[in-house]
Design an enzyme around this catalytic site. Structure first.
Site, PDB file in Angstrom:
ATOM      1  N   TYR A   7       2.381 -40.630  19.724  1.00 25.72           N
ATOM      2  CA  TYR A   7       1.681 -39.434  18.895  1.00 25.72           C
ATOM      3  C   TYR A   7       1.954 -38.085  19.567  1.00 25.72           C
ATOM      4  O   TYR A   7       1.148 -37.255  19.204  1.00 25.72           O
ATOM      5  CB  TYR A   7       0.041 -39.989  18.969  1.00 25.72           C
ATOM      6  CG  TYR A   7      -0.205 -40.321  20.254  1.00 25.72           C
ATOM      7  CD1 TYR A   7      -0.638 -39.153  21.276  1.00 25.72           C
ATOM      8  CD2 TYR A   7      -0.001 -41.443  20.734  1.00 25.72           C
ATOM      9  CE1 TYR A   7      -1.146 -39.537  22.381  1.00 25.72           C
ATOM     10  CE2 TYR A   7      -0.593 -41.777  22.077  1.00 25.72           C
ATOM     11  CZ  TYR A   7      -1.124 -40.861  22.910  1.00 25.72           C
ATOM     12  OH  TYR A   7      -1.437 -41.267  24.260  1.00 25.72           O
ATOM     13  N   THR A   9       4.447 -36.234  22.913  1.00 31.75           N
ATOM     14  CA  THR A   9       5.555 -35.364  23.130  1.00 31.75           C
ATOM     15  C   THR A   9       7.177 -36.374  22.619  1.00 31.75           C
ATOM     16  O   THR A   9       8.146 -35.914  22.756  1.00 31.75           O
ATOM     17  CB  THR A   9       5.921 -35.153  24.592  1.00 31.75           C
ATOM     18  OG1 THR A   9       5.922 -36.378  25.457  1.00 31.75           O
ATOM     19  CG2 THR A   9       4.620 -34.124  25.059  1.00 31.75           C
ATOM     20  N   GLU A  82       5.671 -43.635  30.838  1.00 30.85           N
ATOM     21  CA  GLU A  82       4.243 -43.333  30.594  1.00 30.85           C
ATOM     22  C   GLU A  82       3.415 -43.657  31.872  1.00 30.85           C
ATOM     23  O   GLU A  82       2.060 -43.571  31.839  1.00 30.85           O
ATOM     24  CB  GLU A  82       3.730 -44.154  29.438  1.00 30.85           C
ATOM     25  CG  GLU A  82       4.616 -43.672  28.123  1.00 30.85           C
ATOM     26  CD  GLU A  82       4.102 -42.366  27.584  1.00 30.85           C
ATOM     27  OE1 GLU A  82       3.627 -41.503  28.099  1.00 30.85           O
ATOM     28  OE2 GLU A  82       4.666 -42.240  26.492  1.00 30.85           O
TER      29      GLU A  82
END
Length: 156
Positions: A7, A9, A82
């Protein structure tokens, strides 16, 4: 192969999309677009203007994004990228399919009568409490009218 919903970059046209198409990091095949079935707060936070989906179901908006089918190598890369599990946590969420380009046309996406798929999503439950008071977005664009351009890692 696993399904991942992005959702921020990592979406097409966004600053980190290059990682999704870098086969040295694994395979990621675009499958379609969708949004979260439940509402979540999507905020842009920190000095690098990073988008975060706060894991607070029922608050915020249905978050728009893209669905990818990824291999184990790409999933491991995404976990590292992440900061999982410290910065983001990879959890299964229900995603409503809006547009499907995956193999089998609409058939595979519509396997569930309601067009809902389970996908891994990188959201966070480990955030400063003040982030809950930031503006919520339903869609992320690094060069959106919010004026909070994402700062690439190599520029930090």
């Amino acid at each position: 192969m696993a399904r991942v919903f992005v959702y921020g970059t990592l979406k097409k046209g966004q600053p980190n999309y290059k990682h999704m198409i870098n086969t040295a990091k694994g395979l990621a095949k675009f499958q379609g677009r969708g949004h979260t079935v439940e509402k979540y707060p999507l905020v842009i936070a920190g000095k690098y203007n990073i988008p975060y989906m706060l894991n607070i179901p029922g608050m915020g908006h249905h978050i728009a994004g893209e669905i990818y089918s990824v291999d184990e190598q790409m999933l491991q890369f995404l976990d590292e990228f992440e900061g999982c599990p410290d910065m983001y946590q990879r959890t299964l969420m229900r995603i409503q399919v809006v547009e499907w380009e995956g193999k089998g046309g609409t058939g595979e996406a519509r396997a569930a009568a309601d067009g809902v798929l389970e996908c891994f999503v990188y959201s966070t439950a480990t955030y400063p409490p003040e982030w809950v008071r930031l503006p919520y977005y339903d869609s992320y664009d690094s060069s959106g009218k919010h004026g909070l351009s994402y700062v690439l890692r190599e520029s930090r």
